[in-house]
Scaffold this motif. Structure first.
Motif, mmCIF file in Angstrom:
data_model
loop_
_atom_site.group_PDB
_atom_site.id
_atom_site.type_symbol
_atom_site.label_atom_id
_atom_site.label_comp_id
_atom_site.label_asym_id
_atom_site.label_seq_id
_atom_site.Cartn_x
_atom_site.Cartn_y
_atom_site.Cartn_z
ATOM 1 N N TRP A 94 0.787 -1.187 -0.023
ATOM 2 C CA TRP A 94 -0.037 -0.058 0.056
ATOM 3 C C TRP A 94 0.918 1.260 0.066
ATOM 4 O O TRP A 94 1.840 1.240 0.612
ATOM 5 C CB TRP A 94 -0.852 -0.006 1.136
ATOM 6 C CG TRP A 94 -1.642 1.244 1.449
ATOM 7 C CD1 TRP A 94 -2.802 1.496 1.063
ATOM 8 C CD2 TRP A 94 -1.149 2.335 2.336
ATOM 9 N NE1 TRP A 94 -3.326 2.699 1.423
ATOM 10 C CE2 TRP A 94 -2.219 3.216 2.270
ATOM 11 C CE3 TRP A 94 -0.015 2.679 3.244
ATOM 12 C CZ2 TRP A 94 -2.157 4.477 3.078
ATOM 13 C CZ3 TRP A 94 -0.190 3.793 3.856
ATOM 14 C CH2 TRP A 94 -1.192 4.826 3.736
ATOM 15 N N THR A 95 0.513 2.128 -0.860
ATOM 16 C CA THR A 95 1.284 3.399 -0.677
ATOM 17 C C THR A 95 0.302 4.525 -0.712
ATOM 18 O O THR A 95 -0.687 4.732 -1.175
ATOM 19 C CB THR A 95 2.110 3.599 -1.973
ATOM 20 O OG1 THR A 95 3.014 4.823 -2.132
ATOM 21 C CG2 THR A 95 1.290 3.548 -3.368
ATOM 22 N N PRO A 96 0.687 5.842 0.053
ATOM 23 C CA PRO A 96 -0.369 6.602 0.500
ATOM 24 C C PRO A 96 -0.490 7.759 -0.534
ATOM 25 O O PRO A 96 0.545 8.101 -1.078
ATOM 26 C CB PRO A 96 0.305 6.969 2.017
ATOM 27 C CG PRO A 96 1.708 7.048 1.892
ATOM 28 C CD PRO A 96 1.811 5.648 0.956
ATOM 29 N N LEU A 121 -0.040 -7.902 3.768
ATOM 30 C CA LEU A 121 -0.162 -6.302 3.487
ATOM 31 C C LEU A 121 1.275 -5.659 4.089
ATOM 32 O O LEU A 121 1.495 -6.174 5.175
ATOM 33 C CB LEU A 121 -1.391 -6.029 4.141
ATOM 34 C CG LEU A 121 -1.105 -4.527 4.547
ATOM 35 C CD1 LEU A 121 -1.572 -3.449 3.137
ATOM 36 C CD2 LEU A 121 -2.185 -4.047 5.501
ATOM 37 N N LEU A 122 1.868 -4.951 3.032
ATOM 38 C CA LEU A 122 3.035 -4.068 3.723
ATOM 39 C C LEU A 122 2.755 -2.774 3.277
ATOM 40 O O LEU A 122 1.877 -2.350 2.211
ATOM 41 C CB LEU A 122 4.360 -4.717 2.804
ATOM 42 C CG LEU A 122 4.712 -6.009 3.108
ATOM 43 C CD1 LEU A 122 5.887 -6.356 1.957
ATOM 44 C CD2 LEU A 122 5.001 -6.179 4.502
ATOM 45 N N ALA A 123 3.329 -1.903 4.054
ATOM 46 C CA ALA A 123 2.828 -0.158 3.886
ATOM 47 C C ALA A 123 4.153 0.532 3.693
ATOM 48 O O ALA A 123 5.246 0.357 4.104
ATOM 49 C CB ALA A 123 2.333 0.150 5.132
ATOM 50 N N HIS A 124 4.102 1.135 2.641
ATOM 51 C CA HIS A 124 4.974 2.163 2.114
ATOM 52 C C HIS A 124 4.973 3.370 3.183
ATOM 53 O O HIS A 124 3.872 4.216 3.004
ATOM 54 C CB HIS A 124 5.270 2.642 0.764
ATOM 55 C CG HIS A 124 5.610 3.709 0.333
ATOM 56 N ND1 HIS A 124 5.266 4.880 -0.365
ATOM 57 C CD2 HIS A 124 7.108 4.045 0.697
ATOM 58 C CE1 HIS A 124 6.122 5.750 -0.486
ATOM 59 N NE2 HIS A 124 7.325 5.220 0.156
ATOM 60 N N ALA A 125 5.699 3.617 4.013
ATOM 61 C CA ALA A 125 5.637 4.432 4.994
ATOM 62 C C ALA A 125 6.419 5.686 4.720
ATOM 63 O O ALA A 125 7.608 5.697 5.277
ATOM 64 C CB ALA A 125 5.627 4.081 6.308
ATOM 65 N N PRO A 126 6.251 6.763 4.221
ATOM 66 C CA PRO A 126 7.031 7.933 4.012
ATOM 67 C C PRO A 126 7.053 8.543 5.444
ATOM 68 O O PRO A 126 6.417 8.267 6.225
ATOM 69 C CB PRO A 126 6.426 8.999 3.271
ATOM 70 C CG PRO A 126 4.818 8.278 2.757
ATOM 71 C CD PRO A 126 4.997 7.227 3.494
ATOM 72 N N PRO A 127 8.215 9.680 5.530
ATOM 73 C CA PRO A 127 8.513 10.020 6.944
ATOM 74 C C PRO A 127 7.228 10.483 7.628
ATOM 75 O O PRO A 127 6.987 10.399 8.957
ATOM 76 C CB PRO A 127 9.531 10.959 6.677
ATOM 77 C CG PRO A 127 10.277 10.725 5.395
ATOM 78 C CD PRO A 127 9.100 9.951 4.390
ATOM 79 N N TRP A 142 5.075 -4.382 9.235
ATOM 80 C CA TRP A 142 4.121 -4.168 8.014
ATOM 81 C C TRP A 142 4.674 -2.963 7.293
ATOM 82 O O TRP A 142 4.383 -2.701 6.078
ATOM 83 C CB TRP A 142 2.334 -3.710 8.164
ATOM 84 C CG TRP A 142 2.283 -2.359 8.916
ATOM 85 C CD1 TRP A 142 3.079 -1.565 9.637
ATOM 86 C CD2 TRP A 142 0.867 -1.746 9.032
ATOM 87 N NE1 TRP A 142 2.450 -0.603 10.023
ATOM 88 C CE2 TRP A 142 1.405 -0.354 9.737
ATOM 89 C CE3 TRP A 142 -0.465 -2.231 8.351
ATOM 90 C CZ2 TRP A 142 -0.136 0.335 9.853
ATOM 91 C CZ3 TRP A 142 -1.308 -1.142 8.816
ATOM 92 C CH2 TRP A 142 -0.975 -0.178 9.452
ATOM 93 N N THR A 143 5.716 -2.321 7.825
ATOM 94 C CA THR A 143 6.413 -1.381 7.054
ATOM 95 C C THR A 143 7.714 -1.967 5.915
ATOM 96 O O THR A 143 8.334 -2.957 6.417
ATOM 97 C CB THR A 143 7.218 -0.482 7.922
ATOM 98 O OG1 THR A 143 6.448 -0.128 8.826
ATOM 99 C CG2 THR A 143 7.685 0.715 7.311
ATOM 100 N N MET A 218 2.187 -6.740 -5.763
ATOM 101 C CA MET A 218 0.879 -5.736 -6.312
ATOM 102 C C MET A 218 1.354 -4.514 -5.453
ATOM 103 O O MET A 218 1.605 -4.513 -4.360
ATOM 104 C CB MET A 218 -0.440 -6.211 -6.093
ATOM 105 C CG MET A 218 -1.560 -5.442 -6.312
ATOM 106 S SD MET A 218 -3.169 -6.016 -5.761
ATOM 107 C CE MET A 218 -3.321 -7.418 -7.222
ATOM 108 N N VAL A 219 1.106 -3.314 -6.077
ATOM 109 C CA VAL A 219 1.230 -2.132 -5.460
ATOM 110 C C VAL A 219 -0.153 -1.378 -5.639
ATOM 111 O O VAL A 219 -0.662 -1.237 -6.914
ATOM 112 C CB VAL A 219 2.221 -1.213 -5.911
ATOM 113 C CG1 VAL A 219 2.187 0.132 -5.331
ATOM 114 C CG2 VAL A 219 3.621 -1.894 -5.958
ATOM 115 N N VAL A 220 -0.779 -0.976 -4.466
ATOM 116 C CA VAL A 220 -2.074 -0.268 -4.613
ATOM 117 C C VAL A 220 -2.013 1.332 -4.416
ATOM 118 O O VAL A 220 -1.182 1.221 -3.124
ATOM 119 C CB VAL A 220 -3.066 -1.091 -3.550
ATOM 120 C CG1 VAL A 220 -4.498 -0.415 -3.374
ATOM 121 C CG2 VAL A 220 -3.391 -2.468 -4.072
ATOM 122 N N LYS A 221 -2.585 2.059 -4.846
ATOM 123 C CA LYS A 221 -2.636 3.189 -4.472
ATOM 124 C C LYS A 221 -3.885 3.955 -4.764
ATOM 125 O O LYS A 221 -4.784 3.543 -5.710
ATOM 126 C CB LYS A 221 -1.681 4.004 -5.465
ATOM 127 C CG LYS A 221 -1.417 5.754 -5.106
ATOM 128 C CD LYS A 221 -0.458 6.229 -5.802
ATOM 129 C CE LYS A 221 0.177 7.487 -5.456
ATOM 130 N NZ LYS A 221 1.073 7.783 -6.491
#
Ligand code: GDP
Length: 493
Positions: A94-96, A121-127, A142-143, A218-221
């Protein structure tokens, strides 16, 4: 037969009826096991099947998540640029995008997608996303790790990206009539699922899902609550009925499972609650969102709040007397302790602006209430503008969503995802201040009671697969309807 002892009633509450795993260290994330102390018991219980699936998910996450050998293997496949024919684990990253409310809706939806399709589920967590939430899955993370091969999320995952499923399909890269003929090892190493607002059309045909299932990465936005879409897909109907026998509680359970404010954010929530809300007999949450694209003037919005209050008996009425005599009698009764009504109502206002709070507080400062009850008015912050890129700003926004969710009655502003999160967590059906057709126009009624605690999927696909063109998407299944605040939207109830 001797079995394990049934959990003590206290544990049932603390673990939200089995929704939460007991396997965490309490001190590392105090909100996880303390939130229940601040809320009335939820009217919804998670099904035993949901609880079982969550525990199975947690085991999978531990087996496949960052640090595990299977994860390293899958990352090697990703680096190779080609999808592997077989893989021990499949992932959805997941990307925010957009504000925190939008992010939480899409993250919860992505988690449901992972549950339904057995992905991790993995999260792309920007700062700016870092430091908001605790880890939700025990013994893992999950990060995305820092050395993850994809780094330029903003650059790669755009509407025109050749990695987007929709674009692949259009270019014929994954199609040819029957999608199911495509073999897994001829596919690229990952696929991008673009589900931003109006692009939710991309993926909800069963043929699409069959192709997507072949991609190990898979990348979900997305910025919408696309979870609601799965309830319209016959392929998931049985599973979803078992997971969520009460459709109204889908987001409620997902959010209470996933979103635990970090200790920093929880510190804000606890301190504020203790100082300003704990003593109240009744807490009323009022969320006033003024959108930049719909700049409703203050007087209009304030008038709408008062009309809503009048219509729904929301805020305690003030005794406005022309000659002031009755006021004086009332005051002397209070001073001599003869007032029998010592109820205390706390009104929690959340808004980017201080004006609503000031006007409402001023009203109770200058006038007694009709019943003599006491009213306090509080607003934790007034940030003036949305600053999604700033971590502290997001922490305060999350704290306020939580504080709102501790209220007994909640008023939200139409189409605000910030408000959706608060009433979804609370399991309170909100009063929704309706959106005027234009900033200066009036709106009647001022507010309506939502039929459900679920959020609205504001941008459902324009058409569904296997359904005749022009069919009303709000009439396909008995448990999904158009939203009160966004007619084209869809919500479960
Ligand atoms: P939406 O735009 O109302 O759907 O909600 P989002 O949460 O997606 O984006 C709005 C963002 O603006 C929030 O995440 C906050 O960053 C900020 N914001 C809006 N209203 C408030 C508020 O009442 N309090 C605080 N602290 N921030 C707010």
């Amino acid at each position: 037969v001797a079995g394990p002892d049934p959990p003590a009633p206290h544990d049932q509450d603390r673990l939200l009826g089995g929704l939460l795993s007991p396997a965490f260290d309490e001190q590392s994330c105090r909100s996880r096991y303390e939130s229940f102390l601040y809320r009335r018991p939820s009217p919804f219980r998670p099904s035993t099947y949901l609880v079982e699936r969550l525990r199975r998910y947690e085991a999978r996450h531990k087996r496949c998540g960052p640090g595990a050998p299977l994860f390293n293997e899958a990352v090697e496949h990703l680096r190779s640029g080609r999808n592997a024919a077989r893989s021990g684990c499949q992932y959805v990253v997941w990307t925010p995008i957009n504000g925190l409310g939008n992010r939480m809706l899409s993250l919860a939806s992505t988690f449901l997608y992972a549950l339904l399709t057995n992905r991790v589920l993995l999260a792309h967590a920007p700062p700016e996303f870092d430091g908001l939430f605790c880890e939700p899955f025990p013994g893992s993370s999950w990060t995305l790790p820092a050395n993850f091969p994809i780094t330029d999320f903003a650059g790669i995952f755009t509407m025109g990206s050749p990695t987007s499923y929709k674009n692949m399909r259009q270019a014929g890269a994954v199609s040819g009539g029957d999608h199911s003929n495509v073999t897994a090892d001829t596919l690229p190493a990952y696929v991008f699922l673009d589900l931003i607002q109006s692009y939710t059309d991309a993926a909800f045909c069963e043929a699409d899902q069959r192709v997507l299932a072949k991609f190990n990465w898979m990348v979900v936005k997305s910025d919408v609550y696309f979870a609601a879409m799965f309830f319209l897909m016959p392929a998931y109907e049985r599973e979803l009925a078992r997971l969520f026998p009460e459709k109204e509680a889908v987001f409620h359970h997902l959010a209470r499972y996933l979103f635990h404010p970090s200790n920093d954010v929880w510190g804000i929530v606890r301190r504020y609650y203790g100082a300003y809300l704990a003593r109240a007999d009744e807490r009323v949450g009022l969320q006033v969102r003024v959108f930049p694209e719909m700049p409703v003037p203050f007087e209009n919005m304030y008038g709408q709040i008062l009309r809503c209050s009048e219509q729904e008996g929301l805020l305690p009425k003030v005794a406005l007397h022309r000659d002031g005599a009755a006021n004086n009698n009332h005051s002397s009764a209070m001073a001599s302790g003869r007032s029998r009504n010592h109820k205390l109502t706390s009104i929690l206002v959340t808004s980017l602006f201080p004006d609503y709070y000031e006007r409402i507080r001023g009203m109770y400062y200058a006038n007694p209430t009709e019943t003599g009850e006491y009213v306090e008015v509080h607003q934790p912050s007034h940030e003036r503008e949305q600053r999604t890129e700033a971590r502290g700003h997001n922490q305060r926004a999350l704290a306020e969503m939580y504080l709102l969710s501790f209220c007994d009655r909640i008023v939200t502003t139409a189409v605000s995802t910030f408000g959706y999160i608060a009433h979804g967590l609370a399991a309170v059906r909100p009063l929704v201040l309706l959106r005027p057709p234009s900033p200066e126009a009036g709106v009647d009624p001022a507010c309506v009671r939502s039929k459900t605690v679920e959020p609205c999927l504001q941008a459902p696909p324009r058409r569904m697969c296997g359904v005749a063109e022009g069919t009303d998407i709000g009439a396909l299944v008995p448990y999904a309807q158009h939203c009160e605040d966004e007619h084209k939207g869809l919500k479960l109830f």
